[in-house]
Design a protein around this motif. Structure first.
Motif, PDB file in Angstrom:
ATOM      1  N   ALA A  61       0.639  -1.049   0.216  1.00 20.39           N
ATOM      2  CA  ALA A  61      -0.176   0.472   0.124  1.00 20.39           C
ATOM      3  C   ALA A  61       0.947   1.629  -0.439  1.00 20.39           C
ATOM      4  O   ALA A  61       0.086   2.046  -0.957  1.00 20.39           O
ATOM      5  CB  ALA A  61      -0.919  -0.256   0.833  1.00 20.39           C
ATOM      6  N   ILE A  62       2.019   1.276   0.999  1.00 19.11           N
ATOM      7  CA  ILE A  62       2.566   2.175   0.512  1.00 19.11           C
ATOM      8  C   ILE A  62       3.599   2.800  -0.771  1.00 19.11           C
ATOM      9  O   ILE A  62       4.074   3.820  -0.739  1.00 19.11           O
ATOM     10  CB  ILE A  62       3.416   1.917   1.958  1.00 19.11           C
ATOM     11  CG1 ILE A  62       2.628   2.776   3.577  1.00 19.11           C
ATOM     12  CG2 ILE A  62       4.938   3.756   2.106  1.00 19.11           C
ATOM     13  CD1 ILE A  62       3.778   1.865   4.494  1.00 19.11           C
ATOM     14  N   LYS A 121      -4.546   5.513  -3.182  1.00 22.41           N
ATOM     15  CA  LYS A 121      -4.807   4.391  -2.167  1.00 22.41           C
ATOM     16  C   LYS A 121      -4.589   2.986  -3.238  1.00 22.41           C
ATOM     17  O   LYS A 121      -5.672   2.637  -4.098  1.00 22.41           O
ATOM     18  CB  LYS A 121      -5.925   4.717  -1.627  1.00 22.41           C
ATOM     19  CG  LYS A 121      -6.049   3.503  -0.461  1.00 22.41           C
ATOM     20  CD  LYS A 121      -7.725   4.197   0.387  1.00 22.41           C
ATOM     21  CE  LYS A 121      -8.245   3.098   0.878  1.00 22.41           C
ATOM     22  NZ  LYS A 121      -9.435   3.445   1.453  1.00 22.41           N
ATOM     23  N   LEU A 165      -0.877   3.836   5.096  1.00 25.53           N
ATOM     24  CA  LEU A 165      -0.972   4.649   4.825  1.00 25.53           C
ATOM     25  C   LEU A 165      -0.943   5.759   5.960  1.00 25.53           C
ATOM     26  O   LEU A 165      -0.244   6.701   5.469  1.00 25.53           O
ATOM     27  CB  LEU A 165      -2.321   4.783   3.951  1.00 25.53           C
ATOM     28  CG  LEU A 165      -1.975   4.237   2.490  1.00 25.53           C
ATOM     29  CD1 LEU A 165      -3.264   4.553   1.736  1.00 25.53           C
ATOM     30  CD2 LEU A 165      -1.280   4.675   1.173  1.00 25.53           C
ATOM     31  N   TYR A 220       1.620   3.773  -3.472  1.00 30.24           N
ATOM     32  CA  TYR A 220       0.973   5.592  -2.870  1.00 30.24           C
ATOM     33  C   TYR A 220       2.279   6.811  -3.505  1.00 30.24           C
ATOM     34  O   TYR A 220       2.456   7.303  -4.097  1.00 30.24           O
ATOM     35  CB  TYR A 220       0.708   5.506  -1.610  1.00 30.24           C
ATOM     36  CG  TYR A 220       0.087   7.026  -1.458  1.00 30.24           C
ATOM     37  CD1 TYR A 220      -1.226   7.654  -1.452  1.00 30.24           C
ATOM     38  CD2 TYR A 220       1.102   8.017  -1.022  1.00 30.24           C
ATOM     39  CE1 TYR A 220      -1.613   8.616  -1.440  1.00 30.24           C
ATOM     40  CE2 TYR A 220       0.781   9.185  -0.688  1.00 30.24           C
ATOM     41  CZ  TYR A 220      -0.357   9.582  -0.822  1.00 30.24           C
ATOM     42  OH  TYR A 220      -0.939  10.792  -0.622  1.00 30.24           O
ATOM     43  N   GLU A 274      -5.836   1.422   5.040  1.00 32.05           N
ATOM     44  CA  GLU A 274      -5.876   2.791   5.275  1.00 32.05           C
ATOM     45  C   GLU A 274      -4.267   3.482   6.239  1.00 32.05           C
ATOM     46  O   GLU A 274      -4.582   4.633   6.398  1.00 32.05           O
ATOM     47  CB  GLU A 274      -7.541   2.871   5.622  1.00 32.05           C
ATOM     48  CG  GLU A 274      -8.531   3.032   4.864  1.00 32.05           C
ATOM     49  CD  GLU A 274      -9.613   2.636   5.513  1.00 32.05           C
ATOM     50  OE1 GLU A 274     -10.177   3.220   7.128  1.00 32.05           O
ATOM     51  OE2 GLU A 274     -10.449   2.499   4.618  1.00 32.05           O
TER      52      GLU A 274
END
Length: 185
Positions: free
Chosen positions: A17-18, A27, A76, A21, A73
Motif C-alpha cells: 500500500a505504501i 490508495k 498509509l 502510494y 488505511e
C-alpha cells in the motif's frame, strides 16, 4: 485471532500500500485474492520503525473496518499522516521495518480500587487504552516490554499518551481498557 498466513498477508499488504502510494499518489485497491478471514472487522495498527526508532504508528483500536481494508488505511496513515513525523519518502522506504498488530476488542477493566489493576494487567500480553472525558490514549502490548515498563509505568505512560496527568489511572472518572495484540513482523 487470525492465522499466521493471514497476518503475513497483512504485513505484505501494508508494504505494498505504501509503495503504491509513493509511486502513484493513490490508495491501493483491496486485492481480490486475500484470505477470506480478513473480511472480519478487527482493530489493526501498523508500526513503522527506522534504525530501531519509531517512524510512524497509526491504527484502529476498535473493530470498525474489515481487517483487509483497515490495514491499507492505517498503513498509509502511519507512513504519511502521523503528526509526529514527516511523510515517508521513497529514499527511506527500504530502511523501514514493518509491524502489523491485530487487536482483540478492548474490554473495560472494572475495579473497586485502583490497586486491583495490578492483578488485571499482564505485561507483554495486554495493551491499554485509558480514557478520561474526551482524552484517550492507547499503547500496544509490545510498548511495555520494549521499554521494560512495570504495570504502574505502563498505566502512567498510557495516561500521558492521552494527554492527562500520569496518575489519572487512579481517578474513578478514568476508564481503563485492556486488549491483546497479535504481532506480525
Amino acid at each position: 485471532m487470525i492465522s499466521e498466513r493471514a497476518g503475513n498477508y497483512l504485513l505484505e499488504l501494508a508494504k505494498e500500500a505504501i509503495v503504491y502510494y509513493l509511486a502513484t499518489g493513490k490508495k491501493l485497491e483491496v486485492p481480490s485474492d486475500y484470505p477470506i478471514e480478513l473480511d472480519e472487522k478487527l482493530g489493526v495498527f501498523v508500526t513503522l520503525n527506522e534504525n530501531n526508532m519509531l517512524r510512524g504508528c497509526i491504527g484502529y483500536a476498535e473493530p470498525i473496518e474489515p481487517a483487509i481494508t483497515a490495514t491499507i488505511e492505517v498503513a498509509l496513515a502511519a507512513a504519511f499522516n502521523d503528526p509526529r513525523f514527516n511523510a515517508v519518502t521513497e529514499d527511506e522506504f527500504e530502511n523501514l521495518d514493518f509491524e502489523v498488530t491485530v487487536l482483540t476488542k478492548p474490554e473495560m477493566i472494572v475495579v473497586a480500587h485502583p490497586d486491583q489493576y495490578f492483578d488485571e494487567i499482564e505485561i507483554g500480553v495486554d495493551g491499554l487504552i485509558i480514557q478520561k472525558g474526551y482524552s484517550r490514549g492507547l499503547l500496544l502490548p509490545q510498548v511495555a516490554t520494549e521499554n521494560a515498563f512495570g504495570i504502574e509505568e505502563f498505566l502512567e505512560h498510557t495516561c500521558m499518551k492521552a494527554g492527562i496527568s500520569a496518575d489519572s489511572w487512579m481517578d474513578e472518572s478514568c476508564d481503563v481498557y485492556k486488549f491483546q495484540g497479535q504481532i506480525f513482523k
